[in-house]
Design a protein around this motif. Sequence first.
Motif, PDB file in Angstrom:
ATOM      1  N   THR A 105       0.807  -1.226   0.000  1.00 41.89           N
ATOM      2  CA  THR A 105       0.000   0.000   0.000  1.00 41.89           C
ATOM      3  C   THR A 105       0.842   1.279   0.000  1.00 41.89           C
ATOM      4  N   ILE A 106       2.165   1.148   0.050  1.00 46.42           N
ATOM      5  CA  ILE A 106       3.031   2.335   0.163  1.00 46.42           C
ATOM      6  C   ILE A 106       2.738   3.385  -0.912  1.00 46.42           C
ATOM      7  N   PRO A 107       2.724   3.016  -2.204  1.00 48.44           N
ATOM      8  CA  PRO A 107       2.456   4.053  -3.219  1.00 48.44           C
ATOM      9  C   PRO A 107       1.054   4.649  -3.097  1.00 48.44           C
ATOM     10  N   LEU A 108       0.060   3.792  -2.816  1.00 48.92           N
ATOM     11  CA  LEU A 108      -1.311   4.283  -2.670  1.00 48.92           C
ATOM     12  C   LEU A 108      -1.432   5.240  -1.495  1.00 48.92           C
ATOM     13  N   SER A 109      -0.782   4.903  -0.373  1.00 48.42           N
ATOM     14  CA  SER A 109      -0.831   5.765   0.814  1.00 48.42           C
ATOM     15  C   SER A 109      -0.208   7.128   0.530  1.00 48.42           C
ATOM     16  N   ILE A 110       0.973   7.128  -0.085  1.00 49.97           N
ATOM     17  CA  ILE A 110       1.657   8.389  -0.399  1.00 49.97           C
ATOM     18  C   ILE A 110       0.803   9.233  -1.335  1.00 49.97           C
ATOM     19  N   ASP A 111       0.200   8.588  -2.331  1.00 52.10           N
ATOM     20  CA  ASP A 111      -0.623   9.297  -3.310  1.00 52.10           C
ATOM     21  C   ASP A 111      -1.887   9.876  -2.661  1.00 52.10           C
ATOM     22  N   ALA A 112      -2.568   9.063  -1.837  1.00 52.54           N
ATOM     23  CA  ALA A 112      -3.793   9.522  -1.182  1.00 52.54           C
ATOM     24  C   ALA A 112      -3.505  10.652  -0.193  1.00 52.54           C
ATOM     25  N   LEU A 113      -2.406  10.535   0.549  1.00 53.55           N
ATOM     26  CA  LEU A 113      -2.044  11.574   1.513  1.00 53.55           C
ATOM     27  C   LEU A 113      -1.729  12.895   0.803  1.00 53.55           C
ATOM     28  N   ALA A 114      -1.138  12.810  -0.370  1.00 52.97           N
ATOM     29  CA  ALA A 114      -0.801  14.037  -1.113  1.00 52.97           C
ATOM     30  C   ALA A 114      -2.033  14.670  -1.735  1.00 52.97           C
ATOM     31  N   LYS A 115      -2.866  13.854  -2.400  1.00 50.17           N
ATOM     32  CA  LYS A 115      -3.983  14.388  -3.183  1.00 50.17           C
ATOM     33  C   LYS A 115      -5.241  14.660  -2.366  1.00 50.17           C
ATOM     34  N   MET A 152      -5.231  14.609   1.429  1.00 52.90           N
ATOM     35  CA  MET A 152      -4.973  15.158   2.767  1.00 52.90           C
ATOM     36  C   MET A 152      -4.105  16.421   2.718  1.00 52.90           C
ATOM     37  N   GLY A 153      -3.407  16.620   1.599  1.00 53.06           N
ATOM     38  CA  GLY A 153      -2.536  17.787   1.494  1.00 53.06           C
ATOM     39  C   GLY A 153      -1.193  17.599   2.152  1.00 53.06           C
ATOM     40  N   VAL A 154      -0.768  16.336   2.343  1.00 55.38           N
ATOM     41  CA  VAL A 154       0.520  16.052   2.977  1.00 55.38           C
ATOM     42  C   VAL A 154       1.623  16.094   1.930  1.00 55.38           C
ATOM     43  N   SER A 155       2.688  16.828   2.226  1.00 55.43           N
ATOM     44  CA  SER A 155       3.818  16.918   1.306  1.00 55.43           C
ATOM     45  C   SER A 155       4.487  15.553   1.141  1.00 55.43           C
ATOM     46  N   LYS A 156       4.828  15.215  -0.114  1.00 52.87           N
ATOM     47  CA  LYS A 156       5.508  13.942  -0.369  1.00 52.87           C
ATOM     48  C   LYS A 156       6.906  13.914   0.224  1.00 52.87           C
ATOM     49  N   LYS A 157       7.448  15.082   0.567  1.00 50.65           N
ATOM     50  CA  LYS A 157       8.746  15.118   1.244  1.00 50.65           C
ATOM     51  C   LYS A 157       8.670  14.406   2.599  1.00 50.65           C
ATOM     52  N   ILE A 158       7.511  14.525   3.244  1.00 53.74           N
ATOM     53  CA  ILE A 158       7.303  13.853   4.531  1.00 53.74           C
ATOM     54  C   ILE A 158       6.840  12.424   4.326  1.00 53.74           C
ATOM     55  N   LYS A 187      -9.688  20.059   2.925  1.00 55.34           N
ATOM     56  CA  LYS A 187     -11.070  20.563   2.972  1.00 55.34           C
ATOM     57  C   LYS A 187     -11.802  20.336   1.660  1.00 55.34           C
ATOM     58  N   ASN A 188     -11.082  20.493   0.540  1.00 54.59           N
ATOM     59  CA  ASN A 188     -11.725  20.401  -0.768  1.00 54.59           C
ATOM     60  C   ASN A 188     -11.822  18.977  -1.303  1.00 54.59           C
ATOM     61  N   SER A 189     -11.165  18.030  -0.652  1.00 53.59           N
ATOM     62  CA  SER A 189     -11.063  16.672  -1.204  1.00 53.59           C
ATOM     63  C   SER A 189     -12.408  15.959  -1.291  1.00 53.59           C
ATOM     64  N   VAL A 190     -13.267  16.151  -0.288  1.00 53.25           N
ATOM     65  CA  VAL A 190     -14.560  15.452  -0.289  1.00 53.25           C
ATOM     66  C   VAL A 190     -15.436  15.919  -1.431  1.00 53.25           C
ATOM     67  N   SER A 191     -15.543  17.230  -1.620  1.00 53.59           N
ATOM     68  CA  SER A 191     -16.371  17.762  -2.709  1.00 53.59           C
ATOM     69  C   SER A 191     -15.808  17.375  -4.068  1.00 53.59           C
ATOM     70  N   LYS A 192     -14.474  17.340  -4.191  1.00 55.30           N
ATOM     71  CA  LYS A 192     -13.857  16.949  -5.459  1.00 55.30           C
ATOM     72  C   LYS A 192     -14.154  15.489  -5.783  1.00 55.30           C
ATOM     73  N   SER A 193     -14.078  14.617  -4.755  1.00 56.62           N
ATOM     74  CA  SER A 193     -14.341  13.217  -4.989  1.00 56.62           C
ATOM     75  C   SER A 193     -15.797  12.987  -5.372  1.00 56.62           C
ATOM     76  N   ASN A 194     -16.700  13.766  -4.797  1.00 55.09           N
ATOM     77  CA  ASN A 194     -18.116  13.655  -5.141  1.00 55.09           C
ATOM     78  C   ASN A 194     -18.363  14.068  -6.593  1.00 55.09           C
ATOM     79  N   ILE A 195     -17.690  15.162  -7.011  1.00 57.33           N
ATOM     80  CA  ILE A 195     -17.857  15.642  -8.376  1.00 57.33           C
ATOM     81  C   ILE A 195     -17.335  14.620  -9.374  1.00 57.33           C
TER      82      ILE A 195
END
Length: 433
Positions: A282-292, A294-300, A421-429
């Motif tokens: 799940t490593i790539p999926l976790s990094i991708d989901a956290l970035a897109k 949650m807004g977590v920087s991929k540096k972290i 904050k915007n992720s839920v509305s974007k996923s719905n759209i």
Amino acid sequence: MSKTEKKKVGLTTRIFISLILGAIAGVLLHYFVPSGQIRDDIIINGIFYVVGQGFIRLMQMLVAPLVFCSLVCGSMSIGDTKKLGQVGVKTMLFYLATTACAIALALSVANVIDPGIGLDISSIEAAKDVGSAEATNFADTLLNIIPTNPFSALANGEMLQIIVFALIVGIILAKLGDRVETVSNFFGQFNDIMMEMTMMVMAVAPIGVFCLIAKTFAGIGFDAFIPMLKYMLAVLVGLAMQCFIVYLGMLKIFTGLNPIIFIKNFFPVMAFAFSTATSNATIPLSIDALAKKMGVSKKISSFTVPLGATINMDGTAIMQGVAVVFVAQAFGIQLDMMDYMTVIGTATLASVGTAGVPGVGLITLTMVFNSVNLPVEGIALIMGIDRILDMTRTAVNITGDAVCTTIVAHQNKMLDREVFKNSVSKSNISGKE
């Protein structure tokens, strides 16, 4: 961008549908198709086994190079060695603290539910299929994380040794800067190759997930659950409390983010972890989901997520804590407070060295049992249903990695709250489109 999001939503949806269809197919085969060569040899142990294990092998093929490149790039991208040290210390303390908390929680839940009381153990057979884990002292445990041969560690999948070597390489690359630009570019590009390879393997994930789940349910049905219901209940309650109270409570306290939105955003990754029962996959999926989402920087995240996939095994620790109480009660063995403290310490060390692959928790469980002189034969009691629990605790493990990553990103000002904050509305759209 919207096309990419559509593809990603489609993939996670297909994986989840495959999980459900696989469970249904397995149950139907178990109860309604008569035993014979076609069902057992051709379908279950033929097609389902080969395709399912083939998919797991593809994921395992990615693990060592993916973790190595991710950690080199992650530690290199943080750049400042002082900041890297701060991130590393915070991450390690979080993982160790939550693991110890998980075991203590599991022991408490198990003593309330009493899963082993009244169990008939007359039919127990020796656990022949469970490997043994030799108990090592603390000094050897520390020394074993330093690779004597980094290439041998990569070849054998020694994850702690790979992590140490990757961190050293990343720190040196960050320190030397432009002088080693060619080598830095190589690792960055090789990391891109591994991520792309992972996405290629993920394209066949729905088929692999279907076969894995179908084989599991075709083999055990629901019959094996009934006599072990109290044990399963104790483990699942412990996992639920760790995930929804401990993790999400810490997320709310340290970041102020909405835990419900967090779980909703991260659920597709949890579903994939559940179906494959491997944290490393799940490593790539976790990094991708956290970035897109949650807004977590991929540096972290490229630093903390691969690290967590190896050393943060809270779900495994919960299973081990419950299993200790369960087997002790089943065999009529009394454990005192000192025994429980020994279990907490041993299981914490065992979980740190546990590889993020299916079923390995049962192997390290022998070390925990030996630490308090419990009969290893007791593991035979829980082998039959451990696959389902293994899947569930993997989902909890990777959720802990994600929560830790989000907290560390927030503390280092690398968390974009607007994305969250915007992720839920974007996923719905994108879902409507």
